[in-house]
Structures are given as structure tokens and as C-alpha cells.
Design a protein around this motif. Sequence first.
Motif, short mmCIF file in Angstrom:
data_model
loop_
_atom_site.label_atom_id
_atom_site.label_comp_id
_atom_site.label_asym_id
_atom_site.label_seq_id
_atom_site.Cartn_x
_atom_site.Cartn_y
_atom_site.Cartn_z
N ASP A 272 17.54 35.01 52.82
CA ASP A 272 16.95 34.35 51.66
C ASP A 272 15.75 35.11 51.09
O ASP A 272 15.05 34.64 50.21
CB ASP A 272 16.56 32.90 51.99
N GLY A 273 15.47 36.31 51.65
CA GLY A 273 14.37 37.14 51.17
C GLY A 273 13.07 36.92 51.91
O GLY A 273 12.12 37.68 51.74
N ASN A 274 12.98 35.91 52.75
CA ASN A 274 11.79 35.67 53.55
C ASN A 274 11.81 36.56 54.79
O ASN A 274 12.77 37.28 55.04
CB ASN A 274 11.72 34.19 53.96
N PHE A 275 10.74 36.49 55.56
CA PHE A 275 10.63 37.29 56.78
C PHE A 275 10.38 36.39 57.97
O PHE A 275 9.69 35.38 57.86
CB PHE A 275 9.47 38.30 56.64
N ALA A 276 10.93 36.75 59.12
CA ALA A 276 10.71 36.03 60.37
C ALA A 276 9.91 36.96 61.29
O ALA A 276 10.19 38.16 61.37
CB ALA A 276 12.04 35.66 61.02
N ILE B 162 19.62 36.74 59.78
CA ILE B 162 18.80 37.95 59.87
C ILE B 162 19.59 39.08 59.25
O ILE B 162 20.71 39.36 59.65
CB ILE B 162 18.44 38.26 61.34
N VAL B 163 18.99 39.72 58.24
CA VAL B 163 19.64 40.81 57.53
C VAL B 163 19.35 42.15 58.19
O VAL B 163 20.24 42.98 58.39
CB VAL B 163 19.17 40.85 56.05
N ARG B 164 18.07 42.36 58.54
CA ARG B 164 17.69 43.64 59.15
C ARG B 164 16.33 43.54 59.82
O ARG B 164 15.55 42.65 59.53
CB ARG B 164 17.66 44.75 58.11
N ARG B 165 16.09 44.45 60.72
CA ARG B 165 14.79 44.59 61.35
C ARG B 165 13.89 45.35 60.37
O ARG B 165 14.31 46.27 59.71
CB ARG B 165 14.89 45.37 62.66
#
Length: 78
Positions: free
Chosen positions: A30-34, A3-6
Motif C-alpha cells: 500500500d506504499g507504507n513502510f513496516a 511486504i513488497v521488498r526490503r
Amino acid sequence: MKIVRRIGVPPTARGSMSGQTCPDIFELSDGNFAIIGTDATETLDGKLPPDAARAEYERIVVIDRKTLIHAKTDIPDV
């Protein structure tokens, strides 16, 4: 994958009393979103439009409008 950022503001800034178990959006390394949301797969699977499909390993997740609106300014254009 990390996780890079909220994306958007923390749940407490959206009115969550506990701020611990609320919908949330995160950008991944990886540029995707969770997305943390409510699993609505059983309810919505049969209601998908004809041009939409879900793989067996995918889930339909619902987040509240406030969460997405607060995330709008953090979502990249490209």
C-alpha cells in the motif's frame, strides 16, 4: 497488505551474526513502510516534543543508525 521488498540490506550484510532477529525496514504493497525494531514507547513517550503525539494504537520503535543508513539509497524520494 503484503511486504513488497526490503529497504536496505539484509541484517547479515550489516554484521548480524544470526541475521534472524535484527532491525529491518520493509516497503508494503500500500506504499507504507513496516519497521522491525525495539519498542521504546515507555521510555520515549513522555519525551516527545510538544508538537508530536502518539495514538494509543501506535508504538515508538527504535532502529539502529546502521540499519537506516543502509536503507537510505532504497528510500524513494517521492
